[in-house]
Design a protein around this motif. Structure first.
Motif, PDB file in Angstrom:
ATOM      1  N   GLY A   1      40.105  46.298  40.201  1.00  0.00           N
ATOM      2  CA  GLY A   1      39.359  45.392  41.069  1.00  0.00           C
ATOM      3  C   GLY A   1      38.448  44.468  40.292  1.00  0.00           C
ATOM      4  N   LEU A   2      37.758  45.005  39.295  1.00  0.00           N
ATOM      5  CA  LEU A   2      36.908  44.170  38.459  1.00  0.00           C
ATOM      6  C   LEU A   2      37.727  43.157  37.672  1.00  0.00           C
ATOM      7  N   THR A   3      38.889  43.583  37.170  1.00  0.00           N
ATOM      8  CA  THR A   3      39.758  42.661  36.438  1.00  0.00           C
ATOM      9  C   THR A   3      40.257  41.557  37.365  1.00  0.00           C
ATOM     10  N   ALA A   4      40.568  41.914  38.604  1.00  0.00           N
ATOM     11  CA  ALA A   4      40.965  40.900  39.573  1.00  0.00           C
ATOM     12  C   ALA A   4      39.853  39.885  39.783  1.00  0.00           C
ATOM     13  N   ALA A   5      38.608  40.357  39.851  1.00  0.00           N
ATOM     14  CA  ALA A   5      37.477  39.441  40.013  1.00  0.00           C
ATOM     15  C   ALA A   5      37.352  38.510  38.809  1.00  0.00           C
ATOM     16  N   VAL A   6      37.569  39.041  37.609  1.00  0.00           N
ATOM     17  CA  VAL A   6      37.531  38.217  36.395  1.00  0.00           C
ATOM     18  C   VAL A   6      38.610  37.139  36.452  1.00  0.00           C
ATOM     19  N   LEU A   7      39.833  37.525  36.795  1.00  0.00           N
ATOM     20  CA  LEU A   7      40.947  36.570  36.842  1.00  0.00           C
ATOM     21  C   LEU A   7      40.717  35.515  37.913  1.00  0.00           C
ATOM     22  N   ASP A   8      40.177  35.918  39.055  1.00  0.00           N
ATOM     23  CA  ASP A   8      39.902  34.956  40.119  1.00  0.00           C
ATOM     24  C   ASP A   8      38.833  33.965  39.691  1.00  0.00           C
ATOM     25  N   ALA A   9      37.770  34.458  39.048  1.00  0.00           N
ATOM     26  CA  ALA A   9      36.701  33.567  38.586  1.00  0.00           C
ATOM     27  C   ALA A   9      37.209  32.584  37.542  1.00  0.00           C
ATOM     28  N   ALA A  10      38.215  33.007  36.765  1.00  0.00           N
ATOM     29  CA  ALA A  10      38.765  32.148  35.720  1.00  0.00           C
ATOM     30  C   ALA A  10      39.862  31.223  36.243  1.00  0.00           C
ATOM     31  N   GLY A  11      40.202  31.330  37.517  1.00  0.00           N
ATOM     32  CA  GLY A  11      41.253  30.487  38.086  1.00  0.00           C
ATOM     33  C   GLY A  11      42.650  30.875  37.647  1.00  0.00           C
ATOM     34  N   GLU A  12      42.835  32.118  37.228  1.00  0.00           N
ATOM     35  CA  GLU A  12      44.141  32.589  36.757  1.00  0.00           C
ATOM     36  C   GLU A  12      44.953  33.137  37.937  1.00  0.00           C
ATOM     37  N   ALA A  13      45.474  32.229  38.754  1.00  0.00           N
ATOM     38  CA  ALA A  13      46.133  32.621  40.001  1.00  0.00           C
ATOM     39  C   ALA A  13      47.392  33.440  39.763  1.00  0.00           C
ATOM     40  N   ASP A  14      48.193  33.081  38.774  1.00  0.00           N
ATOM     41  CA  ASP A  14      49.438  33.813  38.528  1.00  0.00           C
ATOM     42  C   ASP A  14      49.156  35.231  38.048  1.00  0.00           C
ATOM     43  N   ALA A  15      48.211  35.374  37.124  1.00  0.00           N
ATOM     44  CA  ALA A  15      47.859  36.704  36.639  1.00  0.00           C
ATOM     45  C   ALA A  15      47.258  37.544  37.756  1.00  0.00           C
ATOM     46  N   LEU A  16      46.444  36.914  38.609  1.00  0.00           N
ATOM     47  CA  LEU A  16      45.861  37.643  39.735  1.00  0.00           C
ATOM     48  C   LEU A  16      46.958  38.132  40.672  1.00  0.00           C
ATOM     49  N   ARG A  17      47.950  37.283  40.940  1.00  0.00           N
ATOM     50  CA  ARG A  17      49.052  37.705  41.810  1.00  0.00           C
ATOM     51  C   ARG A  17      49.814  38.885  41.197  1.00  0.00           C
ATOM     52  N   ALA A  18      50.053  38.835  39.906  1.00  0.00           N
ATOM     53  CA  ALA A  18      50.746  39.945  39.259  1.00  0.00           C
ATOM     54  C   ALA A  18      49.936  41.230  39.369  1.00  0.00           C
ATOM     55  N   LEU A  19      48.619  41.115  39.215  1.00  0.00           N
ATOM     56  CA  LEU A  19      47.767  42.306  39.308  1.00  0.00           C
ATOM     57  C   LEU A  19      47.797  42.900  40.714  1.00  0.00           C
ATOM     58  N   VAL A  20      47.681  42.071  41.744  1.00  0.00           N
ATOM     59  CA  VAL A  20      47.635  42.643  43.093  1.00  0.00           C
ATOM     60  C   VAL A  20      49.002  43.209  43.487  1.00  0.00           C
ATOM     61  N   ASP A  21      50.084  42.594  43.016  1.00  0.00           N
ATOM     62  CA  ASP A  21      51.403  43.174  43.275  1.00  0.00           C
ATOM     63  C   ASP A  21      51.496  44.575  42.670  1.00  0.00           C
ATOM     64  N   ASP A  22      50.952  44.736  41.478  1.00  0.00           N
ATOM     65  CA  ASP A  22      50.976  46.036  40.814  1.00  0.00           C
ATOM     66  C   ASP A  22      50.094  47.040  41.556  1.00  0.00           C
ATOM     67  N   ALA A  23      48.960  46.572  42.072  1.00  0.00           N
ATOM     68  CA  ALA A  23      48.085  47.460  42.843  1.00  0.00           C
ATOM     69  C   ALA A  23      48.792  47.975  44.090  1.00  0.00           C
ATOM     70  N   VAL A  24      49.559  47.114  44.733  1.00  0.00           N
ATOM     71  CA  VAL A  24      50.295  47.514  45.935  1.00  0.00           C
ATOM     72  C   VAL A  24      51.428  48.474  45.569  1.00  0.00           C
ATOM     73  N   ALA A  25      52.076  48.247  44.427  1.00  0.00           N
ATOM     74  CA  ALA A  25      53.147  49.150  43.988  1.00  0.00           C
ATOM     75  C   ALA A  25      52.621  50.562  43.775  1.00  0.00           C
ATOM     76  N   ARG A  26      51.327  50.681  43.461  1.00  0.00           N
ATOM     77  CA  ARG A  26      50.714  51.985  43.222  1.00  0.00           C
ATOM     78  C   ARG A  26      49.834  52.428  44.382  1.00  0.00           C
ATOM     79  N   GLN A  27      50.049  51.871  45.557  1.00  0.00           N
ATOM     80  CA  GLN A  27      49.261  52.274  46.725  1.00  0.00           C
ATOM     81  C   GLN A  27      49.701  53.655  47.203  1.00  0.00           C
ATOM     82  N   LEU A  28      48.734  54.530  47.425  1.00  0.00           N
ATOM     83  CA  LEU A  28      49.038  55.859  47.946  1.00  0.00           C
ATOM     84  C   LEU A  28      49.407  55.770  49.427  1.00  0.00           C
ATOM     85  N   PRO A  29      50.147  56.750  49.941  1.00  0.00           N
ATOM     86  CA  PRO A  29      50.544  56.710  51.357  1.00  0.00           C
ATOM     87  C   PRO A  29      49.377  56.592  52.328  1.00  0.00           C
TER      88      PRO A  29
END
Length: 323
Positions: A25-53
């Motif tokens: 979550g903190l890394t996502a905030a860093v990427l968002d503040a830096a305007g790194e939209a593609d990296a942020l999208r990759a991070l959130v996709d990975d977070a969803v892939a590891r979502q618990l039931p």
């Protein structure tokens, strides 16, 4: 502020480190503040892939109950930006966990860990800003109220942990990082609330920030335990309070002079960097029981730097009426 090469090294060290859910979550905030939209999208996709039931996002440690709330905020943000229904549903499952299913006390205050009845200061950062960002102002402030009633001390500093089963503190110390989580979390909350409620939280942030700064040492550092002069300095605390002060000054809910305080604290935290761009001397991941390094410290330094670079606003939130 950090120069570009230092910023690059700090980010690189963050990205190559193993990270838990709150670090994501903190890394996502860093990427968002830096305007790194593609990296942020990759991070959130990975977070969803590891979502618990049960809805917890990016969670590699099933003992953690609330920490996925931080990355959930950014899954929701990217979902709204892109219109991605799958991301929106994943963010909704994380919110539902926090709002309805996560372990909690009789008054609704969330416990930090599954299988424990402890209330931690850390949880304020993990749940209050994401709930406010999602439009659940009442739920966000209810969590703040529940945590404050158990953890805030008469001197304005916060205890680290409360044992709800025993009805007494589990750790009554003014842990520096714990107070930093509260200050930074509430700083992220102010602008996400209706004006009067945001102004009330802004006053609370200023009071906590001032209480912490009263224990700043002559060399500019703050201790692992704020009011214990013998405790080791913790650069992560300086980064957290820098983020808080700079955010408030930039957004106009703290007086402008706090911008200089934020920059000074940023310099204190940055002075701990090693040649690889790692923040040294913070509580060491993964157990945080000795000095070392952590992904959260890397991210917090970058967030403090980004906050210090933000232009300031002239207007402040209207204060709530008194009397």
């Amino acid at each position: 502020m950090l120069d570009e090469e230092t910023r690059r090294r700090v980010l690189c060290s963050l990205l190559v480190g193993q990270r838990h859910s709150w670090d994501q979550g903190l890394t996502a905030a860093v990427l968002d503040a830096a305007g790194e939209a593609d990296a942020l999208r990759a991070l959130v996709d990975d977070a969803v892939a590891r979502q618990l039931p049960d809805g917890r996002l990016a969670e590699l440690d099933p003992a953690c109950s609330v920490n996925g709330g931080v990355v959930g905020e950014f899954v929701d943000l990217v979902a709204r930006r892109t219109g991605d229904a799958a991301l929106s549903a994943a963010a909704g499952r994380q919110r539902d966990w926090l709002l309805r299913h996560a372990p909690r006390a009789a008054d609704g205050t969330l416990f930090h860990l599954v299988g424990s009845r402890e209330v931690w200061a850390d949880t304020v950062f993990m749940v209050v800003p994401p709930l406010a960002a999602a439009g659940h102002a009442d739920a966000a402030l209810a969590q703040l109220d529940g945590h404050r009633s158990r953890l805030r001390r008469p001197d304005g500093l916060w205890r680290a942990r409360w044992d709800d089963a025993a009805g007494r503190p589990a750790d009554a110390r003014a842990w520096g990082t714990g107070n930093g989580w509260v200050a930074a979390g509430l700083a992220r909350t102010v602008g996400r609330l209706p004006t009067a409620r945001g102004a009330a939280v802004a006053e609370e942030v200023r009071a906590l920030l001032d209480a912490c700064l009263a224990h700043r040492r002559p060399d500019g550092t703050l201790g692992d335990v704020l009011d214990d002069e013998a405790s080791r300095p913790d650069p992560a605390v300086a980064a957290m309070l820098s983020y808080t002060a700079s955010s408030g000054a930039a957004e106009g809910w703290l007086p402008g002079e706090y911008g200089a305080v934020g920059r000074s604290l940023l310099a204190t935290a940055a002075a701990s960097l090693d040649p690889l761009g790692r923040v040294a001397g913070v509580p060491a991941a993964p157990r945080f029981d000795r000095p070392g390094r952590s992904p959260e410290a890397q991210a917090l330094l970058l967030l403090a730097d980004a906050a210090a670079l933000r232009p300031g606003r002239r207007r402040r939130p209207r204060s709530p009426r008194r009397g």
